[in-house]
Design an enzyme around this catalytic site. Structure first.
Site, mmCIF file in Angstrom:
data_model
loop_
_atom_site.group_PDB
_atom_site.id
_atom_site.type_symbol
_atom_site.label_atom_id
_atom_site.label_comp_id
_atom_site.label_asym_id
_atom_site.label_seq_id
_atom_site.Cartn_x
_atom_site.Cartn_y
_atom_site.Cartn_z
ATOM 1 C CB CYS A 410 -0.984 -0.011 1.172
ATOM 2 S SG CYS A 410 -0.225 0.011 2.823
ATOM 3 C CG HIS A 461 -4.705 0.003 3.768
ATOM 4 N ND1 HIS A 461 -3.781 -0.688 3.020
ATOM 5 C CD2 HIS A 461 -5.768 0.228 2.938
ATOM 6 C CE1 HIS A 461 -4.277 -0.889 1.799
ATOM 7 N NE2 HIS A 461 -5.469 -0.317 1.725
ATOM 8 C CG HIS A 473 -6.764 0.012 -1.807
ATOM 9 N ND1 HIS A 473 -7.091 -0.611 -0.620
ATOM 10 C CD2 HIS A 473 -7.626 -0.493 -2.722
ATOM 11 C CE1 HIS A 473 -8.107 -1.453 -0.815
ATOM 12 N NE2 HIS A 473 -8.448 -1.392 -2.077
#
Length: 498
Positions: A410, A461, A473
């Protein structure tokens, strides 16, 4: 030179030491087995005896657990995450209890904190530990995720529930979401054969929930907003022909639709589009709402009543189109400049010279935004960030990946995209990237802004906002870079990197 060691480096050092020890133990065990390979019956007997002793120890430990204290300790972490992400806290608690055997399994304790028994790696960290297969009752050595805290374990579980895909289904566990499951029983049933192969998994979860009153931790389903139709007569889908230079993001932004809807309506594979392709940009009801949104609003000249004392242009003898500017009786007092519009930079004249000078010299300064150039630059940069991120849709998730060739995790995706667009390094992990700009609310996010999950200083994240409810993402191992939606997997805050 900064000699400080980052949190990530400390974790990696600890993991290397732990994993080296574990693999050394495993190698030693294999060597010992090879040395006594001639004896077959005795090892089998010892293994059976060991399993029996393990089960006996687990039962004894389970009977001595303070169940309410254990539930309370987990609920403090699980309940807010469940409420925010449209999940049943009761089901999450029941899973943690069942998978961890009330916290007594080795992998559920520190330093692993894996209360849900999730297999694989977390940020590249794992440990080889014994885990009992609930379907067969056999204990096997498994690679299990290794977390730094219970909070990390809960956050990772939520991400698994909200982003896992399989065979093209990017909502693999959507049956557990409140939006689709009417009650905790339905959510528990949706986990059977997906989270566990045990034929009694749902029944065991429901029993734990009811015996321990876990529904007390559930909250009503969060409201998922959908566009309301504004013109019932519009039913035909709205289409658009792809032009050279178009991207998925530019089309969805132009037609005021979400990227998820666009991909779904057009059954796109890997989000590929080509010049000349006819694509759906509205599905009837949505297109009506979009058409209403994109209709130009009438100018103030049409809707605002004329002032009581007309201002006359001496050259044409026609009333000048000045609106929203109250005219007062005294010729030496001018209208408030904050609301006086500028009509194509043409000075408005009247019969009073002093008033003319005041209007002509002050109005442009008051009505010209001082930050318009900066806002335009920011918007263009945000659009460039999204367009760059779209290039990597379909790229494999690889923990630690920092390039398209390696794959991305990520933070690797966000770091690489920003480097390509701005030439700046925003940091290589989520906590560093939190400090790359100004913190904003998720509802204020625009194209190119970063979205974070977790609390500042402990985020787990990060994604790139597309400017609506969507984002791009790299979700988790086994998946690819893709679109997501804040309505299904909700970030905690955003950061504007300008």
């Amino acid at each position: 030179m900064d000699t400080r060691v980052s949190r990530s480096q400390l974790r990696q050092q600890r993991r290397r030491q732990t994993n080296n020890y574990l693999y050394l133990k495993k190698s030693t065990a294999l060597l010992g087995t090879a040395l006594v390979a001639a004896s077959v019956v005795a090892p089998l007997m010892n293994a059976s005896q060991a399993d029996a002793e393990t089960n006996s120890d687990a039962s004894t430990a389970n009977s001595s657990v303070d169940k309410q204290s254990y539930i309370s300790s987990l609920a403090g972490m699980i309940e807010p995450e469940a409420e925010k992400n449209d999940l049943y806290a009761s089901v999450m608690l029941a899973q943690a209890i069942l998978e961890s055997n009330w916290g007594q399994n080795e992998f559920a304790k520190g330093p692993y904190f894996n209360v849900f028994g999730l297999e694989g790696q977390y940020e590249g960290n794992s440990a080889i530990l014994p885990k009992t297969n609930l379907a067969t009752g056999l204990t096997e050595q498994k690679e299990l995720k290794d977390y730094d805290s219970y909070e990390d374990a809960v956050a990772d579980y939520v991400q698994v529930m909200k982003t896992t895909e399989e065979n093209g289904d990017d909502q693999y566990f959507s049956g557990t979401w409140k939006h689709f499951a009417d009650n905790y029983q339905a959510a528990a049933q949706a986990l059977q054969d997906r989270f566990s192969e045990s034929s009694t998994y749902a029944q065991e979860l429901i029993q734990i929930i009811e015996e321990n009153n876990l529904t007390n931790y559930d909250t009503p389903a969060k409201e998922i907003t959908t566009p309301a139709p504004t013109n019932e007569a519009v039913v035909a889908p709205e289409t658009y022909t792809v032009q050279s230079g178009d991207s998925v993001w530019s089309i969805t932004n132009q037609h005021n639709i979400s990227t998820n809807d666009f991909v779904s309506w057009n059954n796109l594979q890997d989000n590929d589009i080509y010049t000349g392709q006819t694509v759906v940009v509205g599905n009837g009801e949505d297109s009506a709402a979009s058409a209403t949104t994109n209709t130009p609003v009438a100018t103030p000249e049409v809707t605002t009543p004329a002032p009581t004392t007309p201002v006359v242009d001496n050259n044409t003898n026609v009333e000048a189109p000045v609106v929203d500017t109250p005219v007062v009786e005294s010729p030496t007092v001018t209208a408030p400049v904050e609301t006086a519009p500028v009509e194509e930079n043409t000075p408005v004249e009247n019969n009073n010279t002093v008033a003319d000078e005041q209007v002509n010299t002050t109005t442009p300064e008051a009505t010209t935004p001082t930050d318009n150039g900066q806002a335009t630059t920011d918007n263009a940069r945000g659009e460039a960030v999204v367009a760059e991120a779209e290039k990597y849709l379909g790229t494999d998730y690889v923990w630690g990946g920092r390039t398209p060739e390696q794959g991305f995790d990520c933070s690797g995706l966000t770091q690489y995209v920003y480097q390509q667009v701005t030439g700046e390094d925003i940091g290589s992990w989520t906590v560093a990237q939190e400090s790359s700009g100004t913190q904003i609310a998720v509802s204020d996010a625009q194209a190119g802004d970063l979205l974070f999950w977790g609390q500042p200083g402990a985020t787990t994240h990060v994604a790139i906002s597309t400017g609506d409810t969507g984002y791009i993402h790299a979700p988790q191992p086994g998946q690819e870079v893709k679109y997501g939606d804040t309505q299904w997997y909700t970030p905690d805050f955003g950061v504007r990197v300008y």
